[in-house]
Design a protein around this motif. Structure first.
Motif, mmCIF file in Angstrom:
data_model
loop_
_atom_site.group_PDB
_atom_site.id
_atom_site.type_symbol
_atom_site.label_atom_id
_atom_site.label_comp_id
_atom_site.label_asym_id
_atom_site.label_seq_id
_atom_site.Cartn_x
_atom_site.Cartn_y
_atom_site.Cartn_z
ATOM 1 N N GLU A 28 -6.547 25.063 -10.338
ATOM 2 C CA GLU A 28 -5.374 24.786 -11.166
ATOM 3 C C GLU A 28 -4.335 24.097 -10.302
ATOM 4 O O GLU A 28 -4.402 24.152 -9.063
ATOM 5 N N PRO A 29 -3.367 23.424 -10.925
ATOM 6 C CA PRO A 29 -2.329 22.753 -10.122
ATOM 7 C C PRO A 29 -1.607 23.744 -9.212
ATOM 8 O O PRO A 29 -1.455 24.919 -9.541
ATOM 9 N N CYS A 30 -1.162 23.263 -8.067
ATOM 10 C CA CYS A 30 -0.477 24.129 -7.102
ATOM 11 C C CYS A 30 0.858 24.599 -7.661
ATOM 12 O O CYS A 30 1.421 24.007 -8.592
ATOM 13 N N ILE A 65 -9.487 17.018 1.076
ATOM 14 C CA ILE A 65 -9.592 17.997 2.153
ATOM 15 C C ILE A 65 -9.210 19.357 1.590
ATOM 16 O O ILE A 65 -8.267 19.472 0.800
ATOM 17 N N THR A 66 -9.974 20.375 1.947
ATOM 18 C CA THR A 66 -9.681 21.747 1.529
ATOM 19 C C THR A 66 -9.162 22.521 2.733
ATOM 20 O O THR A 66 -9.766 22.501 3.808
ATOM 21 N N VAL A 67 -8.024 23.171 2.549
ATOM 22 C CA VAL A 67 -7.376 23.906 3.626
ATOM 23 C C VAL A 67 -7.333 25.381 3.253
ATOM 24 O O VAL A 67 -6.847 25.739 2.176
ATOM 25 N N ASN A 68 -7.846 26.198 4.133
ATOM 26 C CA ASN A 68 -7.793 27.648 3.940
ATOM 27 C C ASN A 68 -6.637 28.195 4.766
ATOM 28 O O ASN A 68 -6.575 27.987 5.980
ATOM 29 N N THR A 69 -5.700 28.856 4.107
ATOM 30 C CA THR A 69 -4.500 29.345 4.801
ATOM 31 C C THR A 69 -4.595 30.816 5.160
ATOM 32 O O THR A 69 -3.580 31.468 5.349
ATOM 33 N N VAL A 82 -0.174 32.231 1.829
ATOM 34 C CA VAL A 82 -1.286 32.545 2.721
ATOM 35 C C VAL A 82 -2.416 33.140 1.902
ATOM 36 O O VAL A 82 -2.269 33.461 0.723
ATOM 37 N N HIS A 83 -3.572 33.275 2.542
ATOM 38 C CA HIS A 83 -4.767 33.794 1.861
ATOM 39 C C HIS A 83 -5.050 32.974 0.611
ATOM 40 O O HIS A 83 -5.316 33.509 -0.469
ATOM 41 N N ALA A 84 -4.973 31.661 0.755
ATOM 42 C CA ALA A 84 -5.198 30.784 -0.399
ATOM 43 C C ALA A 84 -6.002 29.573 0.045
ATOM 44 O O ALA A 84 -5.994 29.187 1.215
ATOM 45 N N ASN A 85 -6.715 28.987 -0.919
ATOM 46 C CA ASN A 85 -7.465 27.761 -0.684
ATOM 47 C C ASN A 85 -6.777 26.617 -1.415
ATOM 48 O O ASN A 85 -6.627 26.651 -2.643
ATOM 49 N N TYR A 86 -6.324 25.635 -0.662
ATOM 50 C CA TYR A 86 -5.695 24.458 -1.250
ATOM 51 C C TYR A 86 -6.628 23.264 -1.064
ATOM 52 O O TYR A 86 -7.192 23.053 0.013
ATOM 53 N N THR A 87 -6.778 22.468 -2.124
ATOM 54 C CA THR A 87 -7.496 21.204 -2.036
ATOM 55 C C THR A 87 -6.500 20.075 -2.258
ATOM 56 O O THR A 87 -5.834 20.018 -3.301
ATOM 57 N N LEU A 108 0.835 -1.201 0.000
ATOM 58 C CA LEU A 108 0.000 0.000 0.000
ATOM 59 C C LEU A 108 0.873 1.256 0.000
ATOM 60 O O LEU A 108 1.818 1.374 0.781
ATOM 61 N N THR A 109 0.580 2.187 -0.896
ATOM 62 C CA THR A 109 1.258 3.484 -0.935
ATOM 63 C C THR A 109 0.219 4.584 -1.116
ATOM 64 O O THR A 109 -0.956 4.309 -1.390
ATOM 65 N N TYR A 110 0.690 5.834 -0.962
ATOM 66 C CA TYR A 110 -0.222 6.983 -1.067
ATOM 67 C C TYR A 110 0.400 8.061 -1.951
ATOM 68 O O TYR A 110 1.617 8.263 -1.952
ATOM 69 N N ASN A 111 -0.433 8.739 -2.688
ATOM 70 C CA ASN A 111 -0.063 9.943 -3.425
ATOM 71 C C ASN A 111 -0.846 11.117 -2.875
ATOM 72 O O ASN A 111 -2.027 10.974 -2.539
ATOM 73 N N VAL A 112 -0.201 12.267 -2.774
ATOM 74 C CA VAL A 112 -0.884 13.497 -2.358
ATOM 75 C C VAL A 112 -0.878 14.449 -3.547
ATOM 76 O O VAL A 112 0.185 14.887 -3.993
ATOM 77 N N LEU A 113 -2.046 14.740 -4.069
ATOM 78 C CA LEU A 113 -2.206 15.627 -5.216
ATOM 79 C C LEU A 113 -2.754 16.959 -4.729
ATOM 80 O O LEU A 113 -3.555 17.003 -3.785
ATOM 81 N N CYS A 114 -2.351 18.037 -5.352
ATOM 82 C CA CYS A 114 -2.699 19.366 -4.845
ATOM 83 C C CYS A 114 -3.298 20.227 -5.941
ATOM 84 O O CYS A 114 -2.810 20.243 -7.083
ATOM 85 N N GLN A 115 -4.348 20.959 -5.587
ATOM 86 C CA GLN A 115 -4.934 21.981 -6.438
ATOM 87 C C GLN A 115 -5.135 23.248 -5.627
ATOM 88 O O GLN A 115 -5.423 23.188 -4.422
ATOM 89 N N ARG A 116 -4.966 24.378 -6.279
ATOM 90 C CA ARG A 116 -5.247 25.657 -5.644
ATOM 91 C C ARG A 116 -6.493 26.237 -6.302
ATOM 92 O O ARG A 116 -6.516 26.453 -7.523
ATOM 93 N N CYS A 117 -7.523 26.462 -5.515
ATOM 94 C CA CYS A 117 -8.821 26.881 -6.043
ATOM 95 C C CYS A 117 -9.148 28.292 -5.560
ATOM 96 O O CYS A 117 -9.046 28.592 -4.365
#
Length: 726
Positions: free
Chosen positions: A113-115, A167-171, A140-145, A93-102
């Motif tokens: 779009e991609p981070c 998960i969406t993180v608001n910075t 900062v002041h960004a939304n990352y998914t 078992l492995t994991y990938n972490v993919l990121c988008q900035r919305c």
């Protein structure tokens, strides 16, 4: 027909190879519907990977990870999750972490779009085997998914949807607003001074600023960066008449901001008068036959050998200068090479080469703050034209000095002037053309690290102490890369500024330490600080970066003990003998076991077995990124390893008297016996309250005894694991 022939395999079984072998039942989640099957086909939604044998059960992709949570801690954003409920019956078992900035556009639509590419994932974004990741340098002041994907060996073989948890993180809470307008305060041929302001008051404490810059013509193909604790910086090592692009971002305790817009500033042009003067000088010299005289004089000096040291140093200096200004960028650590001022025939040449002369009228001395080896140390301000006042410390050379004392005094300036690192004390310049002779350095508000910690006993978190140690490590890594050996690394020679930044100072160890109470004569005839010095340096005078690492381990102990004196009241001779016999300082109270293990690693007897400063820096970075590793304390009995090989080699004690004698505390023997502590095993259970209860009131003595009890626990644990009796 052979008697053991079993015939064709029936449905539900298979035989992988022809021959007189028995048929095998189909593995789980597979079946065969025809006779004489050579393989069992996987059931719907189950698969075999290419490398899976036909005898292996069919498996399926995992379900999605569970319970993804985010945490902003220090300068990183942490993501953690739980493994999927269904692993697909596989272990790979492995994991990938993919990121988008919305972001939400003015129309109300959310666009993703991609981070940004400089987002850093530690240890990595793809192929993780653990269930957590740290993300650095986010805006900062960004939304990352973030999409966390679980995979195994058969993922991608089916047509099912990917196993993602989102998960969406608001910075917005992760730092201050963008840096405001960046201004150029002044510029020379090779440097530009910048300053700026924050747009608004940040919601988190500012750690420092990062300034990124490159030549405009380079189009960011090659860039450099520097950091500063204040909202201003002087960028050096630039090329004359060149336009540079600058942008700045802020790092807070919660993370990085985005970069400011680009600002373009140019360095000054080369002064043509200098070139003209050089040409005139050549013409005049030629006209009077000076060139011939110079050749004759040079030959004479070469024959006598008097100029050999000067030529060697000058060649090194010129090579260093060419390296420094290559491509218009400050060189990275390890490129510059330290030039020993003693290789100059005339040490004054080294001062002129590496230290800037300051007009004494620019210096305002305010008060005396201490006494140095050569004179008073004062605080004051440096008032350079076109530049804001800078708080400085001024070392002065007392009157009546000899020429040799003047050279020894200025030698430290010629060393400091070669360094440019945020964790090395910065030289502002020297005054040599008038009296008093002065060395001017940046002012460090909190003074020496040892006294600073003693006055703030217990006031910092472990993470803050580790951050201080990291700063010292950065400075020592820089020095090691330059080929400089400090020889006197100790907490008293680390200075602390108002932002708790630790900077390495005191570069005059090569002098004779006649007045140093911590020094002692050694077999090599020199005088060195025994408690901080590696065994090979004490015995044979072998100083190296590895001996600096030993000293760094002692500094770590000083920091974690809030400025305790290493080895307490033991004499220098007792310290030397104890170290030779294998004794090492025990962990201070409240010290994480990982940090004490690092200390012990720095105190390896063989210099080649010690870590280098780059290794130490990498280790501390891992601790900071994973603060949970600092929770286990060295005095926690549960943290002790069952492997005797992993335990430090502490000396064995037979009685309470032996133990107290070893730490120079035999005056308390009756206190222990009267309170009923008659065996080493009973003492190993004592805590601070117990020590106070039996009548030991001095805090320093309490600490020494508790620290030694911790090492005693290690000894007893070792004995118990090996079946011995106390």
């Amino acid at each position: 027909m052979p008697s053991n022939y079993t015939g064709a395999c029936k449905p539900g079984s298979f035989k992988a190879f022809a021959g007189n072998t028995k048929c095998s039942k189909c593995p789980p989640h597979s079946s065969s519907h025809d006779q004489a099957a050579t393989v069992c086909h996987c059931d719907k939604s189950f698969f075999r990977a290419l490398k899976d044998p036909s005898t292996m059960a069919c498996t399926r992709p995992p379900s999605a990870p569970r319970n993804v949570v985010s945490l902003i801690n220090d300068t990183a954003l942490f993501l953690q999750w739980m493994p999927p409920r269904d692993s697909g019956d596989r272990k790979d078992l492995t994991y990938n972490v993919l990121c988008q900035r919305c972001d939400t556009a003015d129309s109300g639509l959310t666009q993703c779009e991609p981070c940004e590419p400089d987002l850093r994932f530690i240890p990595k974004a793809l192929g993780l085997t653990g269930t957590s990741v740290a993300i650095l340098e986010y805006a900062v002041h960004a939304n990352y998914t973030f999409h966390v994907e679980a995979l195994n060996g058969v993922s991608g073989l089916g047509v099912a949807a990917r196993s993602l948890a989102n998960i969406t993180v608001n910075t917005h809470q992760a730092g201050p607003a963008l840096v405001g307008v960046v201004r150029k305060d002044w510029a020379t041929e090779n440097s530009i001074a910048l300053s700026w302001e924050q747009v608004e008051q940040p919601p988190a404490d500012i750690v420092d600023y990062e300034v990124k810059y490159y030549e405009r013509e380079q189009e960011q193909l090659s860039y450099s960066s520097t950091r500063t604790r204040t909202a201003s910086v002087v960028v050096t090592g630039l090329r004359p008449s060149t336009v540079y692009v600058f942008h700045v971002r802020t790092r807070t305790t919660a993370g990085f901001t985005a970069y400011s817009p680009n600002f373009e500033f140019s360095t000054a042009a080369e002064d043509p008068d200098v070139a003209d003067q050089g040409q005139v000088l050549v013409m005049v010299t030629a006209s009077v036959g000076g060139f011939s005289l110079l050749v004759i004089l040079t030959l004479f000096l070469l024959i006598t050998g008097r100029c050999q040291g000067y030529i060697k140093a000058r060649m090194k200096s010129e090579e260093k200068r060419r390296t420094r200004f290559h491509s218009g960028h400050v060189p990275f650590s390890g490129i510059k090479t330290y030039v020993d001022p003693d290789t100059y025939e005339d040490p004054t040449q080294a001062v002129e080469e590496f230290a800037k002369e300051i007009d004494p009228s620019y210096i305002c001395i305010e008060r005396v703050i201490g006494a140095g080896e050569f004179g008073e140390v004062c605080s004051g301000r440096l008032r350079l034209p076109g530049r804001m006042d800078v708080p400085v410390a001024i070392k002065t050379l007392k009157g009546g000095y000899s020429e040799q004392q003047r050279r020894d005094f200025l030698r430290e300036a010629s060393i400091m002037g070669q360094f440019c690192c945020t964790n090395i004390i910065r030289l502002e310049g020297v005054v040599t053309n008038s009296r008093p002779v002065m060395i001017v350095v940046e002012y460090m508000e909190n003074g020496a690290l040892d006294s600073f910690l003693r006055s703030r006993d217990g006031q910092f978190t472990v993470l803050q102490l580790v951050d201080m140690l990291r700063g010292i490590t950065v400075g020592m890594t820089y020095l090691s890369d330059m080929g400089y050996v400090h020889r006197d690394l100790a907490a008293r020679n680390i200075l602390v500024d108002k932002n708790l930044v630790c900077k390495v100072s005191d570069f005059g160890m090569s002098r004779v330490l006649e007045d140093d109470s911590e020094a002692a004569y050694t077999a090599t005839g020199g005088k060195i600080p025994i408690r901080w010095t590696a065994p090979e340096a004490i015995a044979y005078g072998k100083f190296s970066s590895a001996s600096d690492v030993w000293s760094y381990g002692i500094v770590m102990w000083e920091v974690m003990s809030y400025g305790e004196r290493p080895y307490w009241e033991m004499s220098n001779q007792d310290v030397i003998l104890s170290i030779e016999e294998g004794y090492r300082l025990p962990a201070p109270m409240g010290c994480p076991v990982t940090l004490h293990q690092l200390m012990l690693h720095c105190w390896q007897k063989e210099a080649g077995q010690r870590p280098n400063f780059t290794d130490v820096l990498s280790f501390l970075d891992k601790l900071i990124i994973n603060p949970g590793s600092l929770l286990t304390l060295a005095n926690d009995a549960q943290s002790l390893t069952d492997s005797p090989e992993d335990l430090p080699d502490y000396p064995l004690f037979i009685s309470i008297g032996d133990w107290l004698d070893s730490i120079k505390m035999s005056q308390y023997k009756n206190n222990f016996l009267a309170a009923g502590y008659t065996t080493l095993d009973s003492i190993s259970t004592m805590n601070t309250d117990d020590i106070r209860r039996i009548g030991i009131c001095l805090i320093g003595h309490q600490r020494r005894i508790i620290s030694s009890i911790q090492s005693l626990r290690l000894q007893l644990h070792h004995i118990q694991q090996n079946g011995f009796q106390v």
